[in-house]
Design a protein around this motif. Sequence first.
Motif, PDB file in Angstrom:
ATOM      1  N   LEU A 155      -4.981   9.165  -4.256  1.00 27.27           N
ATOM      2  CA  LEU A 155      -3.907   8.741  -3.361  1.00 27.27           C
ATOM      3  C   LEU A 155      -2.706   9.679  -3.432  1.00 27.27           C
ATOM      4  CD1 LEU A 155      -3.978   4.860  -3.835  1.00 27.27           C
ATOM      5  CD2 LEU A 155      -4.889   6.199  -1.943  1.00 27.27           C
ATOM      6  N   LEU A 208       0.831  -1.198   0.000  1.00 27.89           N
ATOM      7  CA  LEU A 208       0.000   0.000   0.000  1.00 27.89           C
ATOM      8  C   LEU A 208       0.866   1.249   0.000  1.00 27.89           C
ATOM      9  CD1 LEU A 208      -2.711   1.390   0.118  1.00 27.89           C
ATOM     10  CD2 LEU A 208      -2.754   1.026   2.585  1.00 27.89           C
ATOM     11  N   LEU A 220      -4.675  -0.300  -6.740  1.00 27.59           N
ATOM     12  CA  LEU A 220      -4.322   0.920  -6.005  1.00 27.59           C
ATOM     13  C   LEU A 220      -3.792   2.027  -6.910  1.00 27.59           C
ATOM     14  CD1 LEU A 220      -2.556  -0.661  -2.893  1.00 27.59           C
ATOM     15  CD2 LEU A 220      -4.766   0.500  -2.921  1.00 27.59           C
TER      16      LEU A 220
END
Length: 213
Positions: free
Chosen positions: A184, A29, A175
């Motif tokens: 993000l 992540l 992601l």
Amino acid sequence: MTFWPEFLLIATAHLLAVASPGPDFAIILRYAVRYGRTTAIYTSLGIGCAILLHVTYSLVGIGVLIQTTPWLFQALSVSAALYLIYLGQGAIRAKAPASTADTVATEQVLALPAPRAAFYAGFITNGLNPKATLFFLSLFAVVISAETPLAYKAFYGVYMAVATAAWFILLSFLLTQSKVRYFLLAKGFWFDRIMGILLLMLAGHLLLNSFTA
């Protein structure tokens, strides 16, 4: 005759283990947020290859030595905790971008880890993970029969390595989708900080367990 039932049991146990939150998830992540898809994929490959390390020492009997030598397992736990502290303290100091408009430009000039460095980060994170060690010790001691041929055991190991890498590569793609990626990038420093706190908490948990066991 018992190959498929045993394999399905192993595959199910492995899926549950690899999907559970832990250091591997945290580093993917963080790397996906901060450095992008390519770096996260190299890190995923490192995690997958580290599975072969666990499989190898389980097959050659070193796993029994780790399991029956408390100080050795404690040393592994402390080493893992120190590495997580190293990762966590770097993540927790992440700074906010000057402005949302500058986020993409800033990301483009960010110094990316070399592919080898990203691979090693994933390999070390999983290789030093006591959770993974305990999983494979249990798997080879309880789930996999002593009568299972070595070739089958090796196949199980290769499967778990490939499946682990594939899972985290898929996560890397998810992601870093464009909309998710932009969000993000704008808020990535918060994810960095959260991952840093998580990594430090995991390190503290490892240290506490290693000295109170």
